[in-house]
Design an enzyme around this catalytic site. Structure first.
Site, short mmCIF file in Angstrom:
data_model
loop_
_atom_site.label_atom_id
_atom_site.label_comp_id
_atom_site.label_asym_id
_atom_site.label_seq_id
_atom_site.Cartn_x
_atom_site.Cartn_y
_atom_site.Cartn_z
N ASP A 49 34.75 54.30 47.37
CA ASP A 49 34.04 55.44 47.94
C ASP A 49 35.01 56.52 48.39
O ASP A 49 36.05 56.23 48.99
CB ASP A 49 33.21 54.95 49.13
CG ASP A 49 32.32 56.02 49.72
OD1 ASP A 49 31.42 56.49 49.02
OD2 ASP A 49 32.52 56.37 50.90
N GLU B 266 46.94 40.43 39.81
CA GLU B 266 47.28 39.04 40.14
C GLU B 266 46.12 38.09 39.85
O GLU B 266 46.31 36.87 39.82
CB GLU B 266 47.64 38.94 41.63
CG GLU B 266 48.85 39.76 42.04
CD GLU B 266 49.06 39.74 43.54
OE1 GLU B 266 48.49 38.84 44.20
OE2 GLU B 266 49.77 40.62 44.07
#
Length: 594
Positions: free
Chosen positions: A234, A286
């Site tokens: 956002d 990751e």
């Protein structure tokens, strides 16, 4: 391809057309997010499972199979975190828990598991620019003295004037009024001011502070560990503010105006945001499964927006230039061309979107005679009302054309039903803080956030309750009598999903059919070449692979290129080789057509 043509309308049409060299070439990558269809769920209004009038996570989980029928790759959930709900959950009080209004963390895990079973990823909304004034970090800041580590988590400043009685600068809130609020110190005397680009209950974080970075990296890992497919970020352009917080005479949202180009706005688009997103991208890397970041970044011109989607930053960014284009063929060709050209320079996919929780639904926008709602958002009962027939006809055509564009597309819940805005909502029902902060001058976004209609004959149109199953497989409590948090228009029974599910000409059927074709034909990973013959007309025509798309945005029927009609925006879109006004078709082109 032959199987597709076998089950769809055949109509050989007499006109041939030629195409320019490809503006955009087919993607050689199979990464899902480059060709994705992502469906936005606004949790308060999707499905209510417990009868309190507010949608919730179990309600979403119970209907995920309906979204799988739309061939979506992911659902994006607007905020469901702990919140006082002063701005629809975008005022977050705890980023690592579920508000009891929506359920529990266990409910969230159940939703992710069901989505995974259906082959759908779950993307969550992250709100890093600001939090709720009820967040523990902000409460600690209020209790601590000026200059303390607790205050440094937010943007506190001394006021100006003889006794600090004036705000630190002239910035205005997106929701109306000043972007600064003065606090009272623990002893009751007036103290510093804090910045809030939105409501006063939404203090902005201080992203110059490494502790803020660490806090949000913790939040990212919390949700990644729970299996989310990524984050919609956002206000991704607002995290860093210009040094010294200089005054700004332009629009509060940073949009360009005469003398105030958006790239000079001191609260938006600062270079420092990019290091944040590069770090976040490395964290997502990751984890397995191609987790993604999508930027809500209101940036112009388009060439600047591409900074958010460079190879080591965000995967996607919302294309607001496309969303805000009016019903205009020249404008549509221009924004599509500019978007593809810009994003191709950094190897990123373009995204396409026509509706979301912040704008008037495109069914209503395209039915307005002047092309735009008053004040930029909201249509009220005192305003000129959209033409519902024209609006739906154009919305279906615009959607079908969008589905054939290469890149990613975003759908907003209910658009597959052709829902309009609630344009006659009484003022006393409105809850958007924009309405209150502007004294009603801006109506706000409630009209596009009304709870969905699931069953035509059920109380609250089936939005509330989960007990019995209908013939389409939807589960609803026919005896539910709760009151939805926002009122539904009386006319919404005609848009209900149970009716549209069995209507071959419905908007829902159009979405199901076209989105399945988009997936089967790999249009999201495809190319785009403009037609040479329509470029000076009110017709938008392009080719993506073997599909020719023709969208008639003019007032008269036009002859179509030759090919088999494989999708049409309306049943009567094509008559005697002519494409009707406000209609769109997909044609399967001949192999030798170029």
């Amino acid at each position: 391809m032959s199987e597709i043509i076998d089950v769809l309308q055949h109509e050989q049409l007499p006109v041939r057309t030629a195409f320019h060299e490809p503006l955009h070439v087919a993607s050689g990558s199979d990464q899902w997010w480059r060709r994705s269809v992502i469906y936005q769920v606004y949790p308060r209004s999707f499905r209510d499972s417990n009868g309190d009038g507010v949608g919730d996570l179990p309600g979403i989980a119970s209907e995920l199979a309906r979204l799988a029928e739309l061939s979506v790759d992911a659902v994006w959930l607007s905020p469901f975190y702990t919140s006082p709900q002063r701005d629809g959950g975008y005022d977050v009080a705890d980023y690592c828990d579920v508000d009891p209004l929506f359920g529990t963390l266990t409910d969230f895990d159940t939703l992710v598991a069901e989505a995974d079973r259906l082959g759908i990823r779950v993307i969550v909304d992250l709100v890093p620019n600001h939090c709720s004034s009820e967040h523990a970090l902000f409460r600690a800041a209020l209790a601590a003295p000026a200059g303390s580590p607790e205050r440094e988590m937010f943007i506190f400043r001394d006021g100006t004037g003889t006794a600090g009685e004036e705000p630190p600068n002239n910035w205005q809130s997106h929701f109306g009024g000043p972007a600064w609020t003065r606090i009272l110190d623990p002893d009751g005397t007036p103290g510093q001011w804090y910045l809030h680009l939105f409501d006063s209950s939404q203090p902005d974080f201080n992203w110059d502070n490494p502790a803020v970075h660490a806090e949000f990296e913790r939040v990212l890992r919390f949700w990644l560990d729970r299996g989310v497919g990524g984050f919609r970020v956002d206000v991704a352009h607002a995290l860093i503010k210009a040094e010294g917080l200089p005054d700004w005479g332009g629009r509060p949202d940073g949009g360009s105006t005469e003398g105030y180009p958006g790239w000079e706005a001191p609260m938006f688009g600062q270079d420092g945001v990019h290091a944040i997103f590069r770090r976040w991208r490395s964290i997502l890397a990751e984890y397995d499964g191609e987790r993604i970041l999508c930027a809500e970044a209101s940036i112009d011109p388009l060439a600047r927006l591409t900074d958010w989607v460079r190879p080591d930053e965000m995967h996607q960014a919302f294309n607001f230039a496309y969303l805000h284009n009016s019903w205009n063929a020249h404008g549509l060709r221009s924004v599509v061309s500019a978007s593809l050209a810009a994003f191709d320079t950094v190897g990123a996919p373009t995204t396409w979107v026509l509706s979301n929780h912040d704008v008037v639904r495109h069914t209503s926008r395209f039915g307005l005679t002047d092309g735009s709602p008053r004040g930029g958002d909201g249509i009220g009962s005192a305003d000129v009302q959209p033409d519902t027939v024209t609006g739906l006809t154009r919305a279906r055509a615009a959607s079908l054309a969008m589905f054939a564009l290469p890149g990613g597309i975003y759908l907003y819940q209910g658009e597959e039903l052709g829902l309009p805005d609630h344009t006659s909502m009484p003022d006393d029902a409105r809850q958007d803080p924009t309405f209150a902060r502007t004294g009603g001058e801006r109506l706000g976004r409630d009209g596009c956030r009304v709870p969905l209609p699931w069953r035509a004959q059920a109380p609250a149109f089936g939005f509330i309750g989960t007990d019995d199953a209908d013939s389409a497989g939807n589960t609803h409590d026919a005896g539910a009598t709760g009151t939805p948090w926002l009122p539904q228009p009386e006319s919404w029974g005609g848009y209900a999903r149970d009716l549209q599910s069995v209507d071959q000409d419905s908007t829902l059927t159009l979405y199901r059919t076209a989105l399945q074709l988009r997936r089967d034909l790999r249009l999201g990973a495809g190319s785009l070449s403009w037609s040479r013959d329509f470029e000076q007309t009110d017709v938008v025509a392009f080719r993506n692979g073997e599909i020719i798309v023709v969208l008639n945005m003019g007032g008269f029927a036009v002859p179509l290129p030759e090919g088999a009609v494989v999708a049409a925006s309306m049943p009567d879109a094509v008559l005697a080789g002519q494409l009707a006004p406000d209609a769109c078709v997909w044609l399967m082109s001949g192999a030798d057509q170029g």
